[in-house]
Design an enzyme around this catalytic site. Structure first.
Site, mmCIF file in Angstrom:
data_model
loop_
_atom_site.group_PDB
_atom_site.id
_atom_site.type_symbol
_atom_site.label_atom_id
_atom_site.label_comp_id
_atom_site.label_asym_id
_atom_site.label_seq_id
_atom_site.Cartn_x
_atom_site.Cartn_y
_atom_site.Cartn_z
ATOM 1 N N SER A 108 0.843 -1.193 0.000
ATOM 2 C CA SER A 108 0.000 0.000 0.000
ATOM 3 C C SER A 108 0.878 1.243 0.000
ATOM 4 O O SER A 108 2.097 1.161 0.181
ATOM 5 C CB SER A 108 -0.945 -0.005 1.197
ATOM 6 O OG SER A 108 -0.320 0.564 2.300
ATOM 7 N N SER A 109 0.247 2.414 -0.166
ATOM 8 C CA SER A 109 1.020 3.653 -0.315
ATOM 9 C C SER A 109 1.736 4.052 0.977
ATOM 10 O O SER A 109 2.594 4.925 0.955
ATOM 11 C CB SER A 109 0.103 4.783 -0.771
ATOM 12 O OG SER A 109 -0.917 4.970 0.187
ATOM 13 N N CYS A 110 1.400 3.398 2.108
ATOM 14 C CA CYS A 110 2.058 3.757 3.379
ATOM 15 C C CYS A 110 3.526 3.354 3.397
ATOM 16 O O CYS A 110 4.252 3.699 4.321
ATOM 17 C CB CYS A 110 1.316 3.160 4.571
ATOM 18 S SG CYS A 110 1.447 1.374 4.650
ATOM 19 N N TYR A 137 3.617 -1.863 9.985
ATOM 20 C CA TYR A 137 2.921 -2.429 8.816
ATOM 21 C C TYR A 137 3.723 -2.109 7.551
ATOM 22 O O TYR A 137 3.967 -2.991 6.708
ATOM 23 C CB TYR A 137 1.521 -1.821 8.742
ATOM 24 C CG TYR A 137 0.672 -2.337 7.615
ATOM 25 C CD1 TYR A 137 0.126 -3.615 7.665
ATOM 26 C CD2 TYR A 137 0.412 -1.556 6.493
ATOM 27 C CE1 TYR A 137 -0.657 -4.096 6.632
ATOM 28 C CE2 TYR A 137 -0.379 -2.029 5.458
ATOM 29 C CZ TYR A 137 -0.908 -3.300 5.529
ATOM 30 O OH TYR A 137 -1.678 -3.779 4.501
ATOM 31 N N LYS A 141 5.663 -4.576 4.759
ATOM 32 C CA LYS A 141 5.410 -4.516 3.313
ATOM 33 C C LYS A 141 6.703 -4.246 2.537
ATOM 34 O O LYS A 141 6.915 -4.796 1.460
ATOM 35 C CB LYS A 141 4.378 -3.417 3.009
ATOM 36 C CG LYS A 141 2.977 -3.757 3.485
ATOM 37 C CD LYS A 141 2.399 -4.878 2.670
ATOM 38 C CE LYS A 141 0.992 -5.242 3.058
ATOM 39 N NZ LYS A 141 0.526 -6.457 2.403
ATOM 40 N N HIS A 180 -12.433 2.514 6.711
ATOM 41 C CA HIS A 180 -11.795 3.631 6.030
ATOM 42 C C HIS A 180 -12.856 4.691 5.717
ATOM 43 O O HIS A 180 -14.041 4.486 5.956
ATOM 44 C CB HIS A 180 -11.140 3.144 4.732
ATOM 45 C CG HIS A 180 -9.950 2.259 4.963
ATOM 46 N ND1 HIS A 180 -9.734 1.102 4.263
ATOM 47 C CD2 HIS A 180 -8.923 2.361 5.841
ATOM 48 C CE1 HIS A 180 -8.623 0.524 4.684
ATOM 49 N NE2 HIS A 180 -8.111 1.268 5.642
#
Ligand SMILES: NC(=O)c1ccc[n+]([C@@H]2O[C@H](COP(=O)([O-])OP(=O)(O)OC[C@H]3O[C@@H](n4cnc5c(N)ncnc54)[C@H](OP(=O)(O)O)[C@@H]3O)[C@@H](O)[C@H]2O)c1
Length: 317
Positions: A108-110, A137, A141, A180
């Site tokens: 994900s973009s995080c 997290y 990733k 979300h």
């Protein structure tokens, strides 16, 4: 790609995995394997190795993960780090050792630094510090991305990581404690409409901007990556455009048919002012999103209305 190719979709019951499953089925892929976490605990290395030995999938999509919102990430950092590393290590290393040629890893973009310039380019990975609330997290990733990159570099196998922007759509989590922004707004406006409440209170100022992708469009990107040998190892997946949270709220309010006022509770955090992905790399590879936001929101609201019995509970506690 051969339509009979054996493809294992890890996490096929989840929001992303179920969309990938639908996307593959709709393109005629018939030899799909899916296992729920009850049937196959991906954190258990032996179970995963036995599964690979028995099933011998030819391609794997990793849409299995422990996911959650800010609060869950803040309260359970160890689980977000360790469970995600266990799941992806078992899946990636098991695939490699069982000669799986094609592997799609989803993140994900995080993964990008907190203060990276916008729009976020793939090159910004590991150039600065991460957002502290979901650091564990994101680190998990990032190790998955690096594992796939190393396998591609060292052994020439087609192991690719796709980083989706914020997703919404069918099978989303509508539990207000952990959802979300889009499912939370759908639920709040819907409940206000059916209970004849004039006002709906939403968090923050509404001025920050976010990018949203309909989850079935992400599935087409996954199918595209399965069907084509992409030269790079990491690709952002999004629309490349963003909207203010206020515009999003008004669009959802209109779709649902709630007629009252929106109160913006500025005492609640806004988060980062903007989070937009640079998607030029995947567009250059021939993929583009199809579903405009309003159209995707309508489909999501219809799904919400027709599937109240399927709404996910907060599974994190
Ligand atoms: N949702 C978003 O907005 C978004 C945005 C960007 C990226 N992503 C990425 O997409 C991926 C999937 O997210 P999602 O939103 O689809 O999450 P989700 O709906 O919670 O689905 C996660 C799936 O992982 C499976 N899983 C978790 N732990 C497992 C275990 N120990 N063994 C076997 N299966 C396990 C679950 O299986 P069971 O249901 O059988 O327990 C579930 O099907 C994640 O990598 C996430 O980072 C999501």
């Amino acid at each position: 790609m051969d339509k009979n190719k054996k493809i294992y979709v890890a996490g096929h019951c989840g929001m992303v995995g179920s969309a990938v499953w639908r996307g593959l089925k709709s393109k005629g892929y018939s030899n799909l394997i899916g296992k729920s976490s009850r049937e196959l605990n991906l954190r258990n290395q032996k179970e995963v190795n036995d599964f690979y030995n028995l099933e011998k999938p030819e391609a794997v999509v990793d849409a299995a993960a422990k996911v959650g919102g800010i609060l869950a990430n803040k309260d359970y950092p160890y689980q977000f780090l360790m469970e995600n590393m266990q799941i992806q290590n078992n899946l990636i290393d098991g695939a490699f050792k069982n000669s799986v040629e094609k592997f799609i890893f989803l993140g994900s973009s995080c993964i990008y630094p907190k203060f990276a310039p916008q729009p976020l380019k793939e090159d910004y990975l590991l150039t600065d510090s991460l957002e502290p609330t979901n650091e564990c997290y994101a680190l998990a990733k990032i190790t998955g991305i690096k594992a796939c990159e190393s396998i591609k570099k060292q052994f020439g196998k087609d192991y690719v990581s796709l980083m989706p922007t914020n997703l919404y759509g069918y099978n989303d989590n509508f539990d207000l404690k952990s959802s979300h922004v889009i499912p939370a707004m759908i639920r709040k406006f819907h409940e206000a409409k059916v209970n004849n409440h004039n006002t709906v209170t939403l968090w923050g100022s509404g001025t920050v901007k976010r990018e949203f992708l309909f989850v079935d469009d992400l599935a087409t990107a996954v199918v595209h990556a399965l069907e084509n040998k992409l030269p790079g190892h990491l690709y952002n997946v999004g629309t490349g455009t963003d909207v203010t949270i206020k515009t999003l709220a008004k669009t959802i309010q209109k779709i649902i048919g709630h007629k009252g006022n929106i109160i913006w509770d500025s005492s609640k955090p806004d988060g980062t002012p903007r989070k937009l992905m640079d998607v030029s790399k995947i567009i250059a590879m021939g993929w583009r999103y199809k579903t405009e936001l309003e159209q995707g929101l309508k489909k999501t609201y219809d799904w919400f209305l027709n599937n109240s019995h399927n709404h996910k509970e907060n599974k994190l506690n």
